[in-house]
Scaffold this motif. Structure first.
Motif, mmCIF file in Angstrom:
data_model
loop_
_atom_site.group_PDB
_atom_site.id
_atom_site.type_symbol
_atom_site.label_atom_id
_atom_site.label_comp_id
_atom_site.label_asym_id
_atom_site.label_seq_id
_atom_site.Cartn_x
_atom_site.Cartn_y
_atom_site.Cartn_z
ATOM 1 N N LEU A 295 0.471 -1.360 0.026
ATOM 2 C CA LEU A 295 0.457 -0.231 -0.423
ATOM 3 C C LEU A 295 1.131 1.305 0.065
ATOM 4 C CD1 LEU A 295 -2.637 -0.755 2.889
ATOM 5 C CD2 LEU A 295 -2.909 -0.664 0.083
ATOM 6 N N MET A 296 1.922 1.335 0.982
ATOM 7 C CA MET A 296 2.700 2.671 1.319
ATOM 8 C C MET A 296 3.882 2.438 -0.388
ATOM 9 S SD MET A 296 2.460 4.030 4.036
ATOM 10 C CE MET A 296 4.047 4.507 3.938
ATOM 11 N N LEU A 297 4.073 1.430 -1.215
ATOM 12 C CA LEU A 297 5.113 1.596 -2.692
ATOM 13 C C LEU A 297 3.627 2.344 -3.210
ATOM 14 C CD1 LEU A 297 7.000 -1.801 -2.599
ATOM 15 C CD2 LEU A 297 7.456 0.734 -2.195
ATOM 16 N N ALA A 298 2.587 1.593 -3.031
ATOM 17 C CA ALA A 298 1.257 1.989 -4.533
ATOM 18 C C ALA A 298 1.255 3.437 -4.577
ATOM 19 C CB ALA A 298 -0.393 1.832 -4.384
ATOM 20 N N LEU A 299 1.287 3.995 -3.197
ATOM 21 C CA LEU A 299 1.144 5.995 -1.869
ATOM 22 C C LEU A 299 2.547 6.569 -2.766
ATOM 23 C CD1 LEU A 299 -0.576 5.140 0.775
ATOM 24 C CD2 LEU A 299 -1.717 5.434 -1.535
ATOM 25 N N TYR A 300 3.495 6.342 -1.750
ATOM 26 C CA TYR A 300 4.845 6.980 -2.270
ATOM 27 C C TYR A 300 5.814 6.575 -3.291
ATOM 28 C CZ TYR A 300 4.274 9.282 2.498
ATOM 29 O OH TYR A 300 3.856 9.908 3.407
ATOM 30 N N LEU B 187 -1.703 0.087 -11.256
ATOM 31 C CA LEU B 187 -0.497 0.765 -11.052
ATOM 32 C C LEU B 187 0.152 0.676 -10.730
ATOM 33 C CD1 LEU B 187 -2.510 3.852 -11.370
ATOM 34 C CD2 LEU B 187 -1.632 2.888 -13.450
ATOM 35 N N LEU B 188 0.685 0.127 -9.265
ATOM 36 C CA LEU B 188 2.360 -0.371 -9.090
ATOM 37 C C LEU B 188 2.564 -1.211 -9.730
ATOM 38 C CD1 LEU B 188 4.231 -0.053 -6.567
ATOM 39 C CD2 LEU B 188 2.481 -2.048 -5.034
ATOM 40 N N GLY B 189 1.929 -2.044 -9.933
ATOM 41 C CA GLY B 189 2.704 -3.182 -10.087
ATOM 42 C C GLY B 189 3.040 -3.166 -11.662
ATOM 43 N N LEU B 190 2.560 -2.243 -12.555
ATOM 44 C CA LEU B 190 2.974 -1.972 -13.525
ATOM 45 C C LEU B 190 3.787 -0.894 -14.064
ATOM 46 C CD1 LEU B 190 1.932 -1.427 -17.219
ATOM 47 C CD2 LEU B 190 1.035 0.172 -16.720
ATOM 48 N N GLY C 106 -1.376 -7.606 -18.686
ATOM 49 C CA GLY C 106 -0.421 -7.521 -17.510
ATOM 50 C C GLY C 106 -1.770 -6.125 -17.013
ATOM 51 N N LEU C 107 -1.375 -5.021 -16.589
ATOM 52 C CA LEU C 107 -2.386 -3.980 -16.416
ATOM 53 C C LEU C 107 -3.723 -4.361 -16.917
ATOM 54 C CD1 LEU C 107 -2.618 -0.834 -14.593
ATOM 55 C CD2 LEU C 107 -2.662 -0.268 -17.340
ATOM 56 N N ILE C 108 -4.360 -4.140 -17.571
ATOM 57 C CA ILE C 108 -5.819 -5.351 -17.800
ATOM 58 C C ILE C 108 -5.962 -6.415 -16.878
ATOM 59 C CG2 ILE C 108 -7.666 -5.995 -19.805
ATOM 60 C CD1 ILE C 108 -5.896 -4.386 -21.856
ATOM 61 N N ALA C 109 -5.287 -6.896 -16.638
ATOM 62 C CA ALA C 109 -5.388 -8.176 -15.914
ATOM 63 C C ALA C 109 -5.470 -7.750 -14.556
ATOM 64 C CB ALA C 109 -4.713 -9.897 -16.205
ATOM 65 N N GLY C 110 -5.138 -7.273 -13.981
ATOM 66 C CA GLY C 110 -4.639 -5.907 -12.969
ATOM 67 C C GLY C 110 -6.171 -6.308 -12.258
ATOM 68 N N ALA D 183 -0.914 -5.410 -2.817
ATOM 69 C CA ALA D 183 -0.336 -6.560 -2.360
ATOM 70 C C ALA D 183 -0.537 -7.909 -4.137
ATOM 71 C CB ALA D 183 0.445 -7.491 -1.246
ATOM 72 N N HIS D 184 -1.258 -8.373 -4.199
ATOM 73 C CA HIS D 184 -2.463 -9.518 -4.741
ATOM 74 C C HIS D 184 -2.518 -8.289 -6.211
ATOM 75 C CE1 HIS D 184 -5.678 -11.175 -6.255
ATOM 76 N NE2 HIS D 184 -5.237 -12.720 -5.876
ATOM 77 N N ASN D 185 -2.704 -7.478 -6.266
ATOM 78 C CA ASN D 185 -3.212 -6.850 -8.018
ATOM 79 C C ASN D 185 -2.419 -6.543 -8.174
ATOM 80 O OD1 ASN D 185 -6.222 -7.329 -6.909
ATOM 81 N ND2 ASN D 185 -6.137 -5.462 -6.208
ATOM 82 N N SER D 186 -0.704 -6.202 -7.550
ATOM 83 C CA SER D 186 0.569 -5.681 -8.771
ATOM 84 C C SER D 186 1.193 -6.869 -8.745
ATOM 85 C CB SER D 186 1.290 -4.934 -7.900
ATOM 86 O OG SER D 186 1.324 -5.715 -5.913
ATOM 87 N N THR D 187 0.751 -7.967 -8.327
ATOM 88 C CA THR D 187 1.624 -8.970 -7.910
ATOM 89 C C THR D 187 0.975 -10.061 -9.502
ATOM 90 O OG1 THR D 187 2.004 -9.570 -6.259
ATOM 91 C CG2 THR D 187 1.971 -11.574 -6.879
ATOM 92 N N THR D 188 -0.924 -9.972 -9.913
ATOM 93 C CA THR D 188 -0.469 -10.402 -10.752
ATOM 94 C C THR D 188 -0.442 -10.268 -12.078
ATOM 95 O OG1 THR D 188 -3.029 -10.308 -9.574
ATOM 96 C CG2 THR D 188 -3.553 -10.133 -11.489
#
Length: 640
Positions: free
Chosen positions: A251-256, A423-426, A444-448, A517-522
């Motif tokens: 969560l922090m990585l997606a934000l910061y 977006l973090l995953g991308l 990957g982004l569409i799947a996430g 974590a789940h969505n970025s890993t996807t």
């Protein structure tokens, strides 16, 4: 509200609230008519890349401390106890990784928008997809973050609902559109001080009325509100050490790490070192904010015990309960309730002003500039201001829509969390995996996103239809810029029976802290599979400086020929001037607005820039890339 009479503000409270609005507008006007007077897009959108560490760090803090978060944390602690405090453990990695991975990559590429990176690393399609996703995320949310606290305030105090929404929305729009990023950052600094003051006042007065902090702590211990370390590894448990300490990192990585509102602040710092330092300064500030929220919740418990205003019917929701508590504590102290409301709306102001400014930036840099490369600087600046103004009006329209949404309001909260993970995953896919190609990134982004909306909406619908076991402990409500602290606001329901959920129900029961974590890993897994199936990228095809050499560092023991096959041989350039983005001829502005292609660009080190601006045009021979022939015009363009 039961038959309880509304608590009303005194004149002094209204005056303090008005002073907050006047001061915020004053800061915006000051930066509109001083310095460079916001005449260039560099100044308006990037604060001339001249900000020092302290204002940047306080602005980073304020952006994530939304009004909903100020109301959410205390009611979370009041209802469930201090387990939530372990979220502070995730701040270590959640701030260290952005400081030493994301900031060096973004800063050395001299970007204005985080999504510009996606074109350098992949292609224009990925950039536009990322930008549109971000705009969707922010537009949906910013109206809610303005409307929700105003609604709570209106329900408890009778404070005029649309008066508060319009005052906040218009003031914020004015100072963002006139003063640019400098005004946004300095109002954030002022609003952070107001937020701290408001919360401290509540804690100090509330604790003294309860008999001191010792008594508060004793009552909290007796009421089982002081939680120990819960090491239960079950991912469907709402809050455990693992969900908070590990899931919280994502969560922090997606934000910061990759959120445009924050990346823009890093890039506005006068040097990479200042940008990194701002991350370190935010760390203790975040811990203080977390402790203030926890203390406020404990003081509230000391006052009401198990007989909450919610149970008595005085208020209808948890966020209203915090406001009721504040009004109750300050009923004989005129002015202090006004201070807390100022604190509350400082949270809203700092969040939506960041949203306006970051939305104006991505729209300008990612959707307009690339297609109109010859636009003059004056026109580009005027258009940027127009965009900030337009997004301000869109925010008010979204606040009106939020008022019509009713129970769907919670779904709007979840949009931010659902989109942040993919977006973090991308970005992680591009930055850490050199084999990832544009096709893999798009799929990957569409799947996430599909996974995120499936779990988020599925969980929401199941709960509306009739809660699945465990779902009482979960929520899809993800607060803006503080995914951690507004959960309490919407769905704090205690689970009674807890039979184990299975299959799809188990997926819907996943703790909201694991969503990111789940969505970025996807995104990463699907992106890599598709990339290998469609032909992975080779190292020579990558734009230098867009891949962080984490694999090269981890596989240090391998011979170079194997590293080369794995595309992990190129180190991250040490200085901005070492990056040549030749493979992508992407139009980008200079400080005077004329467009140039990055293949003609040699960006000098910060220390060299001030010299280069004053020396003769023939100093371009100092370039570290002699193969790139510079004209005097180009040197002038790249001297920010």
């Amino acid at each position: 509200m039961g038959d309880v009479v509304l608590m009303h503000f005194t004149t002094v409270d209204y005056v303090i609230f008005a002073l907050l609005l006047v001061a915020s507008t004053g800061i915006g006007l000051f930066y509109a008519f001083s310095g460079g007077r916001q005449r260039t897009t560099q100044e308006f959108l990037m604060a001339d890349r001249s900000m020092s560490c302290l204002p940047v760090s306080l602005s980073l803090l304020a952006t994530f401390q939304s009004a909903v978060a100020i109301l959410g944390a205390p009611s979370e602690i009041y209802t469930f106890g201090t387990q939530y405090w372990f979220l502070g453990c995730s701040y270590f990695l959640g701030l260290l990784i952005p400081a030493h991975v994301f900031i060096p990559v973004f800063y050395r590429l001299r970007l204005s928008s985080a999504y510009e990176y996606l074109e350098l690393r992949f292609n224009k399609t990925v950039r536009v997809l990322g930008t549109v996703t971000f705009i969707f995320q922010m537009v949906i949310y910013m109206g809610v973050v303005l409307y929700a606290p105003a609604l709570a305030l209106n329900a408890v105090t009778g404070f005029d609902l649309w008066g508060a929404v319009l005052a906040m929305g218009l003031v914020c729009t004015v100072y963002t559109a006139l003063g640019g990023l400098k005004a946004v950052i300095w109002t954030d600094v002022f609003q952070t001080v107001v937020m701290f003051a408001g919360q401290l006042a509540v804690i100090v007065v509330g604790a003294s009325q309860a008999g001191g902090m010792t008594e508060v702590w004793r009552k909290a211990v007796n009421g089982s509100r002081i939680a120990g370390l819960d090491l239960n590894p079950d991912p469907t448990e709402r809050h455990t050490f693992w969900t908070l300490g590990v899931g919280g990192v994502f969560l922090m990585l997606a934000l910061y790490g990759v959120n445009q509102a924050q990346v823009q602040r890093y890039l506005s710092a006068r040097s990479e070192k200042e940008a990194i330092m701002s991350c370190y300064v935010v760390f203790p500030c975040q811990q203080i904010v977390l402790c203030l929220g926890c203390l406020m919740g404990l003081v509230m418990f000391a006052r009401y015990g198990e007989n909450s205003p919610l149970d008595k019917g005085y208020v209808k929701t948890n966020d209203q309960m915090v406001l009721y508590f504040v009004m109750d504590v300050f009923k004989d102290l005129p002015g202090l309730a006004g201070l807390f409301v100022a604190c509350l709306f400082s949270g809203a102001l700092s969040t939506i002003s960041s949203a306006f400014n970051s939305l104006a930036t991505v729209t300008m840099e990612d959707l307009i500039k690339p297609y109109f490369p010859n636009m003059t600087e004056a026109r580009a600046t005027l258009l940027s201001k127009g965009l900030a103004l337009a997004y301000g009006l869109v925010c008010l329209a979204m606040a009106y829509l939020a008022s019509l949404m009713g129970s769907v309001l919670q779904a709007a909260f979840s949009i931010f969390g659902m989109v942040g993970g993919p977006l973090l995953g991308l970005f992680c896919l591009g930055m850490f995996f050199p084999w990832a190609n544009p096709t893999g990134a798009v799929v990957g982004l569409i799947a996430g996103l599909a996974m995120a909306f499936w779990i988020g909406i599925g969980s929401f619908v199941m709960r509306m239809a009739g809660p699945v076991p465990e779902l009482g402990l979960n929520t899809t409500a993800m607060p803006l810029f503080d995914n951690m602290t507004t959960t309490a606001m919407t769905t704090l329901v205690t689970a009674i029976a807890k039979p184990r959920a299975t299959g799809v129900e188990a997926l819907y029961s996943l703790s909201y802290m694991w969503y990111s974590a789940h969505n970025s890993t996807t995104v990463v897994v699907v992106g890599l599979i598709v990339s290998f199936l469609t032909g992975p990228m080779k190292e020579k095809d990558l734009t230098p400086g867009t891949v962080f050499p984490v694999l090269g560092t981890l596989l240090w023991f391998l011979p170079d020929r194997y590293k080369e096959k794995l595309c992990c041989i190129t180190p991250l350039p040490m200085k901005p001037k070492e990056i040549d983005t030749k493979p992508y001829q992407m139009a980008q502005k200079g400080s005077n607005g004329a467009a140039f292609c990055k293949e003609d660009t040699v960006t000098e080190d910060k220390e060299a820039e001030s010299d280069r601006q004053t020396e003769d045009e023939d100093t371009d021979t100092r370039s570290s890339q002699p193969s790139c022939q510079l004209t005097p015009h180009t040197v002038q363009e790249t001297a920010f």
